[in-house]
Design an enzyme around this catalytic site. Structure first.
Site, PDB file in Angstrom:
ATOM      1  N   ASP A 112       0.818  -1.211   0.000  1.00 57.56           N
ATOM      2  CA  ASP A 112       0.000   0.000   0.000  1.00 57.56           C
ATOM      3  C   ASP A 112       0.852   1.261   0.000  1.00 57.56           C
ATOM      4  OD1 ASP A 112      -1.961  -1.896   0.339  1.00 57.56           O
ATOM      5  OD2 ASP A 112      -2.651  -1.153   2.290  1.00 57.56           O
ATOM      6  N   ASP A 192      -2.605   5.676  -2.936  1.00 57.82           N
ATOM      7  CA  ASP A 192      -1.983   4.515  -2.311  1.00 57.82           C
ATOM      8  C   ASP A 192      -1.300   3.734  -3.424  1.00 57.82           C
ATOM      9  OD1 ASP A 192      -3.161   5.281   0.064  1.00 57.82           O
ATOM     10  OD2 ASP A 192      -4.155   3.368   0.441  1.00 57.82           O
ATOM     11  N   HIS A 241      -7.668  -0.074  -3.937  1.00 58.77           N
ATOM     12  CA  HIS A 241      -6.588  -0.987  -4.314  1.00 58.77           C
ATOM     13  C   HIS A 241      -7.028  -1.932  -5.423  1.00 58.77           C
ATOM     14  CE1 HIS A 241      -4.912  -0.222   0.001  1.00 58.77           C
ATOM     15  NE2 HIS A 241      -4.865   0.861  -0.783  1.00 58.77           N
ATOM     16  N   ASP A 243      -5.542  -4.678  -6.664  1.00 66.27           N
ATOM     17  CA  ASP A 243      -5.086  -6.070  -6.714  1.00 66.27           C
ATOM     18  C   ASP A 243      -6.083  -7.083  -6.139  1.00 66.27           C
ATOM     19  OD1 ASP A 243      -4.637  -5.133  -4.161  1.00 66.27           O
ATOM     20  OD2 ASP A 243      -2.509  -5.657  -4.093  1.00 66.27           O
ATOM     21  N   CYS A 343      -0.879  -7.996  -0.835  1.00 65.62           N
ATOM     22  CA  CYS A 343      -0.872  -6.783  -0.003  1.00 65.62           C
ATOM     23  C   CYS A 343       0.237  -6.813   1.040  1.00 65.62           C
ATOM     24  CB  CYS A 343      -2.207  -6.636   0.718  1.00 65.62           C
ATOM     25  SG  CYS A 343      -3.621  -6.362  -0.349  1.00 65.62           S
TER      26      CYS A 343
END
Length: 358
Positions: A112, A192, A241, A243, A343
């Site tokens: 992140d 991020d 995010h 992913d 992550c």
């Protein structure tokens, strides 16, 4: 300088992994249920933040997640990967800027906070007040990589003062005039690192509740002409995010979350699109920060071997059928902290060269 002699070198998600940072949940603090957290929290999880916000995560949760992180470190080490860890920090300590006060969060998700473009580590400014000083847990590592010759680029931190968050944002009404709304405004630079995903010279990024246009433009201007930043948009109405939406696994192969990805950009027309199976469900999902699609939040060791959560048998079977070699590990107890294996890691060094795959 040869790629493997560089202290920092990573161009995509699949070249052979040589060095990685693995996060830590030591001293993790549950964030207060403020505007930023409300924007991405499923209704079933609101009770958790109302009960524990501003307090340490329960000891049992930290202990179980720590065991799994240590297990990940062991697997990576046995695979010949150098593993680095962040320093301990007191995240319970209150800090303040001229505009607000907060406590910290954790150092669990290096993905992140940082991203690696070739020989450069980019440090993100972040968009949660609780994460304002999270980068300091990694500061000794960043100094070391810099001293050894790596490049280190730090984005300007926003004030996160009045006007940074849209106080009119309603999670139940994420669209306005046919466009997605986000809890952060365009007043200041914000992103991020986990909203970016790399395919060599081409990097894909989404606007989200932690990444705005200004942040994307800052990255575009600073990474240089070797990289092209492509903005993409998918069907996640509360994005944070990328992913858990798309994950490139190898040259010409991309894993997608079919709930949110109905159509890929034409860049991927020549690629094999691997449609992830439905996630398995546990009795207590405990997905306070995340969706069920943490299942595709995997880490590639190389073009064949992929670390995946051991309970995701449908995904494990699918990966095998597609010619990959999944490495199942227990990681379910890490989920409540807001991520999975991708992550929890940052690939600092991989083999390979910078090239285009599109």
């Amino acid at each position: 300088m040869k790629e493997l002699s560089r202290p920092v070198w990573s161009c995509n998600e699949w070249d052979p992994l040589k060095e990685v940072i693995v996060g830590s949940v030591e001293g993790a603090i549950v964030p207060v249920f403020d505007e930023a957290v409300k924007a991405i929290t499923p209704e079933h999880a609101e009770w958790f933040f109302r009960e524990y916000g501003g307090k340490p995560f329960p000891d049992e949760m930290i202990e179980k997640a720590t065991v799994e992180l240590d297990g990940l470190v062991k697997v990576l080490t046995e695979l010949g990967v150098t593993v680095r860890r962040p320093d301990s920090m007191d995240f319970s300590k209150e800090f303040q800027t001229p505009w607000w006060k907060s406590r910290g969060l954790y150092a669990a998700m290096p993905r992140d906070v940082f991203m690696v473009f070739g020989d450069t580590i980019i440090e993100a400014p972040m968009a949660w007040r609780t994460r304002y000083f999270e980068h300091l847990a990694y500061r000794p590592l960043m100094n070391e990589y810099f001293d050894k010759g790596g490049r280190w680029l730090v984005a300007p931190k926003s004030t996160m003062a009045e006007g940074f968050y849209d106080e009119t944002y309603d999670r139940n009404e994420p669209m306005k005039d046919g466009k997605k709304r986000f809890v952060i405004t365009e007043n200041e630079i914000a992103f991020d690192a986990a909203d970016f995903i790399r395919c060599g010279k081409d990097v894909f990024v989404q606007k989200s509740n932690v990444t705005n246009e200004k942040g994307i433009e800052w990255v575009r201007r600073h990474v240089g002409s070797e990289f092209t930043i492509h903005e993409v948009d998918f069907g996640d109405m509360h994005p944070m995010h990328i992913d858990t939406t798309i994950v490139p696994l190898a040259p010409g192969k991309i894993l997608i979350n079919p709930e949110w990805v109905k159509k890929l950009p034409p860049f991927f027309d020549s690629w094999d699109v691997l449609i992830a199976p439905e996630p398995t469900k546990s009795e207590d999902k405990a997905l306070y920060f995340s969706s069920d699609w943490l299942t595709i939040n995997t880490l590639s060791i190389d073009e064949k071997r992929i670390i995946v959560e051991e309970q995701e048998q449908p995904l494990i079977d699918a990966l095998k059928s597609w010619g990959f070699e999944p490495i199942p590990i227990p990681f379910r107890n890490f989920y409540p902290f807001g991520g999975s294996v991708h992550c929890a890691t940052l690939d600092v060094r991989r083999e390979g060269t910078l090239q285009s795959y599109l």
